[in-house]
Design a protein around this motif. Structure first.
Motif, PDB file in Angstrom:
ATOM      1  N   VAL A  64       0.500  28.921  14.937  1.00  0.00           N
ATOM      2  CA  VAL A  64       0.584  30.378  14.877  1.00  0.00           C
ATOM      3  C   VAL A  64      -0.082  30.927  13.623  1.00  0.00           C
ATOM      4  O   VAL A  64      -0.667  32.008  13.648  1.00  0.00           O
ATOM      5  CB  VAL A  64       2.061  30.836  14.933  1.00  0.00           C
ATOM      6  CG1 VAL A  64       2.184  32.328  14.663  1.00  0.00           C
ATOM      7  CG2 VAL A  64       2.668  30.490  16.278  1.00  0.00           C
ATOM      8  N   THR A  65      -0.017  30.205  12.505  1.00  0.00           N
ATOM      9  CA  THR A  65      -0.524  30.750  11.243  1.00  0.00           C
ATOM     10  C   THR A  65      -1.803  30.063  10.784  1.00  0.00           C
ATOM     11  O   THR A  65      -2.047  28.898  11.071  1.00  0.00           O
ATOM     12  CB  THR A  65       0.524  30.632  10.119  1.00  0.00           C
ATOM     13  OG1 THR A  65       0.650  29.264   9.712  1.00  0.00           O
ATOM     14  CG2 THR A  65       1.875  31.148  10.571  1.00  0.00           C
ATOM     15  N   PHE A  76      -0.479  35.382  10.679  1.00  0.00           N
ATOM     16  CA  PHE A  76      -0.553  35.039  12.093  1.00  0.00           C
ATOM     17  C   PHE A  76      -1.997  35.149  12.577  1.00  0.00           C
ATOM     18  O   PHE A  76      -2.707  36.101  12.245  1.00  0.00           O
ATOM     19  CB  PHE A  76       0.336  35.958  12.923  1.00  0.00           C
ATOM     20  CG  PHE A  76       1.792  35.940  12.505  1.00  0.00           C
ATOM     21  CD1 PHE A  76       2.378  34.787  12.032  1.00  0.00           C
ATOM     22  CD2 PHE A  76       2.556  37.087  12.583  1.00  0.00           C
ATOM     23  CE1 PHE A  76       3.701  34.764  11.635  1.00  0.00           C
ATOM     24  CE2 PHE A  76       3.885  37.085  12.198  1.00  0.00           C
ATOM     25  CZ  PHE A  76       4.463  35.928  11.726  1.00  0.00           C
ATOM     26  N   GLU A 158       5.653  41.512  10.002  1.00  0.00           N
ATOM     27  CA  GLU A 158       5.696  41.193  11.422  1.00  0.00           C
ATOM     28  C   GLU A 158       6.446  39.888  11.651  1.00  0.00           C
ATOM     29  O   GLU A 158       6.522  39.031  10.766  1.00  0.00           O
ATOM     30  CB  GLU A 158       4.286  41.074  12.011  1.00  0.00           C
ATOM     31  CG  GLU A 158       3.624  42.392  12.362  1.00  0.00           C
ATOM     32  CD  GLU A 158       2.858  42.989  11.194  1.00  0.00           C
ATOM     33  OE1 GLU A 158       2.825  44.224  11.090  1.00  0.00           O
ATOM     34  OE2 GLU A 158       2.313  42.223  10.374  1.00  0.00           O
ATOM     35  N   TYR A 160       6.714  36.734  14.600  1.00  0.00           N
ATOM     36  CA  TYR A 160       6.163  36.133  15.819  1.00  0.00           C
ATOM     37  C   TYR A 160       7.340  35.634  16.650  1.00  0.00           C
ATOM     38  O   TYR A 160       8.024  34.679  16.286  1.00  0.00           O
ATOM     39  CB  TYR A 160       5.214  34.979  15.486  1.00  0.00           C
ATOM     40  CG  TYR A 160       4.428  34.512  16.697  1.00  0.00           C
ATOM     41  CD1 TYR A 160       3.176  35.054  16.984  1.00  0.00           C
ATOM     42  CD2 TYR A 160       4.935  33.541  17.559  1.00  0.00           C
ATOM     43  CE1 TYR A 160       2.458  34.648  18.098  1.00  0.00           C
ATOM     44  CE2 TYR A 160       4.223  33.132  18.671  1.00  0.00           C
ATOM     45  CZ  TYR A 160       2.987  33.691  18.938  1.00  0.00           C
ATOM     46  OH  TYR A 160       2.285  33.284  20.057  1.00  0.00           O
ATOM     47  N   ASN A 161       7.595  36.314  17.763  1.00  0.00           N
ATOM     48  CA  ASN A 161       8.754  36.007  18.595  1.00  0.00           C
ATOM     49  C   ASN A 161       8.441  34.841  19.528  1.00  0.00           C
ATOM     50  O   ASN A 161       7.831  35.001  20.592  1.00  0.00           O
ATOM     51  CB  ASN A 161       9.155  37.243  19.407  1.00  0.00           C
ATOM     52  CG  ASN A 161      10.502  37.076  20.082  1.00  0.00           C
ATOM     53  OD1 ASN A 161      10.975  35.962  20.276  1.00  0.00           O
ATOM     54  ND2 ASN A 161      11.121  38.184  20.436  1.00  0.00           N
ATOM     55  N   VAL A 204      -1.164  31.800  21.774  1.00  0.00           N
ATOM     56  CA  VAL A 204      -0.845  32.593  20.589  1.00  0.00           C
ATOM     57  C   VAL A 204      -1.651  33.891  20.622  1.00  0.00           C
ATOM     58  O   VAL A 204      -2.881  33.874  20.618  1.00  0.00           O
ATOM     59  CB  VAL A 204      -1.163  31.813  19.300  1.00  0.00           C
ATOM     60  CG1 VAL A 204      -0.909  32.690  18.071  1.00  0.00           C
ATOM     61  CG2 VAL A 204      -0.322  30.545  19.222  1.00  0.00           C
ATOM     62  N   ASN A 206      -1.243  38.574  20.050  1.00  0.00           N
ATOM     63  CA  ASN A 206      -0.448  39.689  19.540  1.00  0.00           C
ATOM     64  C   ASN A 206       0.632  40.121  20.528  1.00  0.00           C
ATOM     65  O   ASN A 206       1.460  40.968  20.221  1.00  0.00           O
ATOM     66  CB  ASN A 206      -1.343  40.872  19.176  1.00  0.00           C
ATOM     67  CG  ASN A 206      -2.035  41.479  20.386  1.00  0.00           C
ATOM     68  OD1 ASN A 206      -2.373  40.770  21.342  1.00  0.00           O
ATOM     69  ND2 ASN A 206      -2.262  42.778  20.357  1.00  0.00           N
ATOM     70  N   PHE A 208       3.130  38.456  21.243  1.00  0.00           N
ATOM     71  CA  PHE A 208       4.398  37.987  20.697  1.00  0.00           C
ATOM     72  C   PHE A 208       4.656  38.485  19.271  1.00  0.00           C
ATOM     73  O   PHE A 208       5.652  38.099  18.662  1.00  0.00           O
ATOM     74  CB  PHE A 208       4.432  36.453  20.712  1.00  0.00           C
ATOM     75  CG  PHE A 208       4.206  35.871  22.083  1.00  0.00           C
ATOM     76  CD1 PHE A 208       5.206  35.912  23.036  1.00  0.00           C
ATOM     77  CD2 PHE A 208       2.993  35.297  22.415  1.00  0.00           C
ATOM     78  CE1 PHE A 208       5.011  35.381  24.305  1.00  0.00           C
ATOM     79  CE2 PHE A 208       2.781  34.761  23.684  1.00  0.00           C
ATOM     80  CZ  PHE A 208       3.788  34.805  24.629  1.00  0.00           C
ATOM     81  N   VAL A 209       3.772  39.295  18.742  1.00  0.00           N
ATOM     82  CA  VAL A 209       3.930  39.814  17.381  1.00  0.00           C
ATOM     83  C   VAL A 209       4.662  41.151  17.441  1.00  0.00           C
ATOM     84  O   VAL A 209       4.238  42.070  18.142  1.00  0.00           O
ATOM     85  CB  VAL A 209       2.567  39.982  16.686  1.00  0.00           C
ATOM     86  CG1 VAL A 209       2.751  40.601  15.307  1.00  0.00           C
ATOM     87  CG2 VAL A 209       1.867  38.628  16.571  1.00  0.00           C
ATOM     88  N   ILE A 272       8.195  33.140  11.799  1.00  0.00           N
ATOM     89  CA  ILE A 272       8.113  32.622  13.171  1.00  0.00           C
ATOM     90  C   ILE A 272       9.528  32.399  13.677  1.00  0.00           C
ATOM     91  O   ILE A 272      10.256  31.554  13.156  1.00  0.00           O
ATOM     92  CB  ILE A 272       7.310  31.312  13.235  1.00  0.00           C
ATOM     93  CG1 ILE A 272       5.909  31.501  12.673  1.00  0.00           C
ATOM     94  CG2 ILE A 272       7.229  30.809  14.677  1.00  0.00           C
ATOM     95  CD1 ILE A 272       5.098  30.219  12.589  1.00  0.00           C
TER      96      ILE A 272
END
Length: 291
Positions: A64-65, A76, A158, A160-161, A204, A206, A208-209, A272
């Motif tokens: 993710v990062t 992210f 933000e 990350y879900n 991955v 946005n 989920f952001v 995260i």
């Protein structure tokens, strides 16, 4: 080779803490607050300076990062969504994503305009570091009654879900899936349900952001102390009853269980949410007695 500290990070910002106290007759109060603002930037990653990828999420089978020079640590990094394909004509007119892409799948942006959506179209999609953190506290006393309040919050970060495992067949889905795409015009945000996910809708991105800003009533306590003339009669030096609550209310737009998730795996994986257990709401009552 041995493990070494080879990177460097620059943090710039400021912090302040102010308190005001006043007493008017039997009424005594204090109001205070703290505020801190920070800007984070990676300035070196050692010899070669290659970016560091971290924060792997199983559903996407990817990190993710991405941490690289000139960017915040643990930012992210992924794809940018652009609604859903409503029909075959829209798929044909868009950059190629996958041979099995179908109506109801997510349309990802072709950022470099080369006609193909691939890893070259990934970009920075969020920052887990808040623009600022703050806290507010107030204490009031009047004729034996006391009230204490503490609020804390963060703004501009933000999250990350990653709480849903899209790579598992039999798992719960968020309530938003009830409004999924089932035909042209039915949705432009929640994709069709497909267990094999040929378009990699769970990659991955946005999608989920989410905004991780929050304000939380962290602690509140109210109490009453018996006056001195009553204490003399019962032979006590102090007698106070109180009730308190922790994490009583949280104001946030984040859809997960708790926006105050901290970090699992260090700064490279901050923000995260893989399913952190939420902080409990605690209600307490008690008596303080001094003989």
């Amino acid at each position: 080779p041995p493990v070494r500290n080879i990177a460097s990070v620059k943090n710039t910002g400021w912090e302040t803490d102010l308190t005001y106290r006043q007493r008017v007759g039997a009424f005594k109060y204090s109001i205070g607050g703290n505020f801190s603002m920070v800007k984070n930037e990676v300035t070196s990653l050692g010899e070669g300076g290659e970016p560091v990828y971290a924060g792997r999420v199983q559903s996407a089978n990817a990190s993710v990062t991405k941490t690289e020079v000139g960017q915040p640590i643990g930012a992210f990094y992924g794809y940018v969504t652009d609604g859903l394909f409503q029909n075959r004509e829209e798929i044909a007119a868009h950059a190629f994503q996958n041979e099995n892409t179908a109506p109801g799948d997510i349309r990802f942006k072709d950022l470099n305009n080369d006609g193909v959506v691939n890893t070259d179209d990934q970009t920075y999609i969020g920052n887990p570091i808040p623009d600022f953190n703050y806290g507010i506290n107030a204490d009031i006393e009047w004729k034996g009654i006391d009230l204490g309040i503490f609020l804390q919050g963060a703004y501009g970060n933000e999250i990350y879900n990653a709480t849903v495992r899209y790579d598992f067949t039999y798992v719960n889905r968020p309530v938003s899936v009830l409004n999924r795409w089932t035909g042209p015009g039915t949705s432009n945000s929640e994709p069709r349900v497909n267990l094999s996910d040929p378009n990699q809708n769970a990659r991955v991105s946005n999608r989920f952001v989410e905004d991780g800003s929050y304000l939380r009533l962290k602690n509140v306590q109210v109490g009453y102390s018996l006056p001195k003339n009553w204490l003399k009669r019962i032979g006590f030096e102090k007698f106070r009853v109180y009730a308190s609550a922790q994490n009583l209310f949280t104001f946030t737009k984040y859809s997960g269980m708790d926006p105050e998730i901290g970090s699992y795996g260090g700064a490279l994986e901050a923000g995260i949410d893989r399913g952190f257990y939420p902080q409990a709401r605690v209600l307490l009552g008690g008596v303080n007695v001094i003989f």
